[in-house]
Design a protein around this motif. Structure first.
Motif, short mmCIF file in Angstrom:
data_model
loop_
_atom_site.label_atom_id
_atom_site.label_comp_id
_atom_site.label_asym_id
_atom_site.label_seq_id
_atom_site.Cartn_x
_atom_site.Cartn_y
_atom_site.Cartn_z
N LEU A 49 41.85 34.07 51.88
CA LEU A 49 42.34 33.76 50.54
C LEU A 49 41.37 34.30 49.48
O LEU A 49 41.81 34.84 48.46
CB LEU A 49 42.49 32.24 50.37
CG LEU A 49 43.58 31.61 51.22
CD1 LEU A 49 43.63 30.12 51.01
CD2 LEU A 49 44.93 32.23 50.86
N ILE A 50 40.07 34.17 49.75
CA ILE A 50 39.09 34.69 48.79
C ILE A 50 39.19 36.21 48.74
O ILE A 50 39.32 36.81 47.67
CB ILE A 50 37.66 34.27 49.19
CG1 ILE A 50 37.54 32.75 49.12
CG2 ILE A 50 36.63 34.93 48.30
CD1 ILE A 50 36.23 32.21 49.62
N ALA A 51 39.17 36.85 49.91
CA ALA A 51 39.14 38.31 49.95
C ALA A 51 40.39 38.91 49.31
O ALA A 51 40.29 39.87 48.56
CB ALA A 51 39.02 38.79 51.39
N LEU A 52 41.55 38.33 49.57
CA LEU A 52 42.77 38.91 49.01
C LEU A 52 43.01 38.44 47.59
O LEU A 52 43.62 39.14 46.79
CB LEU A 52 43.98 38.57 49.89
CG LEU A 52 43.92 39.15 51.29
CD1 LEU A 52 45.10 38.70 52.11
CD2 LEU A 52 43.87 40.66 51.24
N GLY A 53 42.54 37.23 47.27
CA GLY A 53 42.78 36.68 45.93
C GLY A 53 41.90 37.30 44.87
O GLY A 53 42.22 37.25 43.69
N LEU A 54 40.77 37.88 45.27
CA LEU A 54 39.85 38.42 44.28
C LEU A 54 39.98 39.93 44.12
O LEU A 54 39.29 40.51 43.30
CB LEU A 54 38.40 38.10 44.66
CG LEU A 54 38.00 36.63 44.67
CD1 LEU A 54 36.53 36.49 44.98
CD2 LEU A 54 38.30 36.00 43.32
N THR A 55 40.81 40.57 44.92
CA THR A 55 40.75 42.03 44.94
C THR A 55 41.95 42.74 44.36
O THR A 55 41.91 43.95 44.22
CB THR A 55 40.54 42.54 46.38
OG1 THR A 55 41.47 41.90 47.23
CG2 THR A 55 39.14 42.27 46.86
N SER A 56 43.04 42.07 44.04
CA SER A 56 44.11 42.86 43.44
C SER A 56 44.71 42.20 42.21
O SER A 56 45.92 42.13 42.07
CB SER A 56 45.18 43.22 44.47
OG SER A 56 45.45 42.14 45.31
N TRP A 57 43.84 41.76 41.30
CA TRP A 57 44.33 41.18 40.06
C TRP A 57 44.45 42.22 38.95
O TRP A 57 44.92 41.92 37.86
CB TRP A 57 43.43 40.04 39.59
CG TRP A 57 41.97 40.36 39.64
CD1 TRP A 57 41.12 40.05 40.66
CD2 TRP A 57 41.19 41.07 38.67
NE1 TRP A 57 39.86 40.53 40.38
CE2 TRP A 57 39.88 41.15 39.16
CE3 TRP A 57 41.49 41.64 37.43
CZ2 TRP A 57 38.85 41.79 38.46
CZ3 TRP A 57 40.46 42.28 36.74
CH2 TRP A 57 39.17 42.35 37.25
N SER A 58 43.99 43.46 39.23
CA SER A 58 43.89 44.41 38.13
C SER A 58 45.25 44.77 37.53
O SER A 58 45.37 45.00 36.34
CB SER A 58 43.15 45.66 38.57
OG SER A 58 43.44 45.97 39.89
N TYR A 59 46.30 44.78 38.38
CA TYR A 59 47.62 45.16 37.84
C TYR A 59 48.13 44.12 36.85
O TYR A 59 48.56 44.46 35.75
CB TYR A 59 48.62 45.36 38.97
CG TYR A 59 48.24 46.50 39.85
CD1 TYR A 59 48.31 47.81 39.39
CD2 TYR A 59 47.76 46.29 41.13
CE1 TYR A 59 47.92 48.87 40.17
CE2 TYR A 59 47.37 47.34 41.94
CZ TYR A 59 47.46 48.64 41.45
OH TYR A 59 47.06 49.68 42.23
N SER A 60 48.05 42.82 37.23
CA SER A 60 48.55 41.82 36.29
C SER A 60 47.66 41.75 35.06
O SER A 60 48.14 41.47 33.96
CB SER A 60 48.71 40.46 36.95
OG SER A 60 47.75 40.22 37.90
N CYS A 61 46.37 42.03 35.23
CA CYS A 61 45.47 42.00 34.09
C CYS A 61 45.84 43.09 33.09
O CYS A 61 45.99 42.83 31.90
CB CYS A 61 44.04 42.20 34.58
SG CYS A 61 42.82 42.25 33.27
N ARG A 62 46.03 44.31 33.61
CA ARG A 62 46.38 45.42 32.71
C ARG A 62 47.69 45.16 32.00
O ARG A 62 47.86 45.42 30.81
CB ARG A 62 46.47 46.72 33.51
CG ARG A 62 45.17 47.41 33.70
CD ARG A 62 45.36 48.88 33.90
NE ARG A 62 46.42 49.15 34.86
CZ ARG A 62 46.61 50.34 35.39
NH1 ARG A 62 45.84 51.34 35.08
NH2 ARG A 62 47.59 50.53 36.25
N LEU A 63 48.65 44.64 32.78
CA LEU A 63 49.97 44.38 32.21
C LEU A 63 49.89 43.32 31.11
O LEU A 63 50.41 43.51 30.00
CB LEU A 63 50.91 43.94 33.32
CG LEU A 63 52.35 43.70 32.92
CD1 LEU A 63 52.96 44.98 32.37
CD2 LEU A 63 53.16 43.22 34.12
N ALA A 64 49.19 42.20 31.41
CA ALA A 64 49.09 41.13 30.43
C ALA A 64 48.40 41.63 29.17
O ALA A 64 48.85 41.36 28.04
CB ALA A 64 48.31 39.95 31.02
#
Lengths: 273, 310
Positions: A135-150
């Motif tokens: 959960l940590i490894a996957l939860g911390l590594t692909s937030w960039s798309y939603s961040c850029r979009l937001a």
């Protein structure tokens, strides 16, 4: 109004996976871990064992059904973490701007520069296998798309009248972000989260396949395939069913995402990647 | 053109610096180093041996000193010595680079040669059977785990039909390359088909296409001259971005097919806790990805003159 095939078929696939996961203890016919019996090892699919049995004589059907719990939990929770991080960073960066925006944008670019599966693999290497590490490894590594979009959406909305009005009324920054801006950008974010959840399920399967995900006795679709590789000559059914389960679940999420996009985010182009 | 190239290359530097910092921090500050987990299987390392190893590798020095040393060595191309084989990591990586590159290029070629024309044809006949079938195929392709596809290809073509070797590198010939490249390339192929279709549909609605048609330009010329060139920008972005996930996926596919590339070196090193090798592999993969994306930026400038002066 056209018939939204994507939405319904995708929704049905995904709902099936969720129901199977929730009802796993009821619909499984055998214990997924402890019901090993070497007398029944590597039986092909039949009446007693609809998907066959593995090298330890465990029922593949029951393991696939229980595997749904792990794969869905990891996929959905990891994507929730990603969405929360991405949206919080993107919202605040877009709204406040300044050095915070520079920092967040820099961080986002850094995350985009490292392939997320490689990053997750590095984290798993440090934390060791297990559900929490996943959960940590996957939860911390692909937030960039939603961040850029937001961030992009907030930038285009923050000069709108209603945001200005809220400011004049003396709303705090956080209140404006979460009660005025967030509801207006939620549509595209939901779409990207739906597609991202499929990606997380695939990533979990890949890591478990490599032996870096869920620890072996517990059934995850990825780790089942990792065992199956050794027996592909003698027992190909071991490989077929867990893979089909991943495929159908992820296909469901992808179709659902496409369908939701038509409704929630009609003016978007292909923003997936 | 040269100025653009230089500016893009300069842009990489801060990212590379940040990546080096992240790689260093991940494996140095967080516990779980090689020496502390040498006893995972129950065997204890001799404390004296451990002490000597820690000294030899400088693991007890202050963190800033270690970071300085790591950066210094990395900048001159010294990635350290493998904990296991005692060979320089650069040599380990060097041996694996060509097989990895070969696989990545073959997979990408397959993805481009099949995906782009498929998306193009689908866009020119929206709603047709070709369109529906290829788009259903594309969304399915995006949902397939590559390693499962690889496993199925291995079973079908390697074992059942016996047409192709089911795994391994062999003499490095094309027969060994086909299955892993198909498994790795299917996913980007599906995405490229979708992106190309969307891009072409978008361009077909643009004003300049209507102008070109209304002044009587032949349809084939409209498509080849106006549509293709404009759709290409989005298609090339996708190709560049796909290299990132391609290299992530390559780790799994290489492991599945016992392909002697960077990905399987990375996974093996992770299991052996060979930290210099892990750090080196990640750094090389990231650098490769950054270079590809820079090339993509340059390709824009060539295709789309409007970007050149931006």
């Amino acid at each position: 109004m056209k018939f939204r095939a994507n939405l319904y078929i995708g929704g049905a696939f995904f709902a099936t996976a969720v129901i199977v996961g929730v009802l796993a203890p009821v619909i499984a016919t055998h214990d997924p871990v402890f019901d090993a019996n070497l007398m029944n090892a590597e039986l092909p699919p039949g009446w007693e064992y609809p998907f066959g049995t593995d090298a330890q004589g465990r029922d593949i059907y029951s393991r696939v059904v229980h595997g749904a719990r792990i794969s869905l939990t990891v996929g959905l929770v990891a994507q929730c973490i990603n969405s929360i991080i991405g949206v919080s960073l993107g919202l605040t960066a877009g709204y406040w701007g300044g050095w915070w925006d520079d920092l967040v944008s820099g961080l986002t670019n850094l995350m985009l520069a490292i392939p997320s599966l490689i990053f997750a693999l590095a984290i798993m290497a440090i934390l060791g296998p297990g559900l929490v590490s996943l959960l940590i490894a996957l939860g911390l590594t692909s937030w960039s798309y939603s961040c850029r979009l937001a961030r992009a959406q907030v930038l285009s909305l923050k000069s709108q009248g209603y945001v200005q009005a809220a400011k004049i009324l003396g709303y705090s920054d956080l209140r404006i972000m979460f009660t005025q801006l967030l509801p207006n950008i939620l549509g595209p974010l939901i779409v990207i989260a739906t597609l991202g959840a499929g990606g997380s399920i695939l990533a979990e399967a890949a890591l478990s396949f490599l032996g870096l995900g869920i620890r072996p006795p517990y059934p995850s679709w990825g780790s089942m395939l990792s065992d199956a590789r050794e027996q592909i000559t003698t027992a190909p059914w071991l490989s077929i069913f867990p893979g089909l389960a991943i495929f159908i679940t992820v296909l469901g999420l992808n179709l659902l995402g496409d369908g939701l996009r038509d409704i929630l985010d009609p003016q978007s182009r292909e923003r997936t990647s | 053109m040269l100025a653009v190239l230089l500016r893009r290359l300069l842009n990489i530097i801060p990212t590379v610096g940040a990546v080096i910092l992240v790689i260093f921090l991940l494996f140095s500050v967080i516990p779980g180093s090689f020496t502390s987990t040498g006893a995972e299987d129950g065997r204890m390392l001799d404390p004296q041996v451990m002490e000597r190893m820690r000294k030899e590798m400088g693991l007890d020095d202050p963190i800033l000193e270690r970071f300085g040393r790591y950066v210094g060595h990395t900048l001159v191309g010294d990635l350290g010595k493998s904990f296991r084989t005692r060979e320089p990591v650069t040599k380990l990586i060097g041996d694996r680079l060509w097989p990895s590159l070969k696989l990545a290029i073959a997979a990408m070629c397959f993805a481009i040669l099949v995906g782009v024309p498929l998306g193009f044809i689908a866009a020119l006949r929206p709603g047709s059977i070709v369109d529906s079938v290829s788009m259903v195929g594309a969304v399915s392709g995006l949902s397939l785990p590559q390693f499962w596809l690889g496993l199925m290809l291995m079973y079908l073509f390697g074992l059942l039909l016996g047409w192709l070797p089911s795994f391994g590198y062999g003499d490095g010939g094309p027969r060994y390359l086909i299955l892993p490249a198909l498994a790795l390339g299917f996913n980007p192929m599906a995405l490229l088909a979708r992106t190309t279709r969307a891009a072409v549909l978008d361009v077909l609605n643009a004003d300049f296409v209507r102008t070109a048609r209304s002044k009587g330009m032949a349809e084939t010329r409209v498509v080849t001259w106006h549509v293709m060139r404009n759709a290409l920008v989005l298609v090339i972005t996708t190709i560049g971005l796909q290299f990132g996930s391609l290299m992530g996926a390559a780790v799994v596919v290489e492991k599945l097919f016992s392909w002697p590339g960077l990905g399987s070196l990375l996974v093996d090193s992770v299991f052996q806790r060979d930290i210099p090798a892990v750090q080196g592999c990640i750094l090389v993969i990231v650098l490769f990805f950054l270079v590809i994306n820079t090339l993509v930026d340059l390709a824009y400038a060539v295709i789309d003159p409007r970007i050149r002066y931006a």
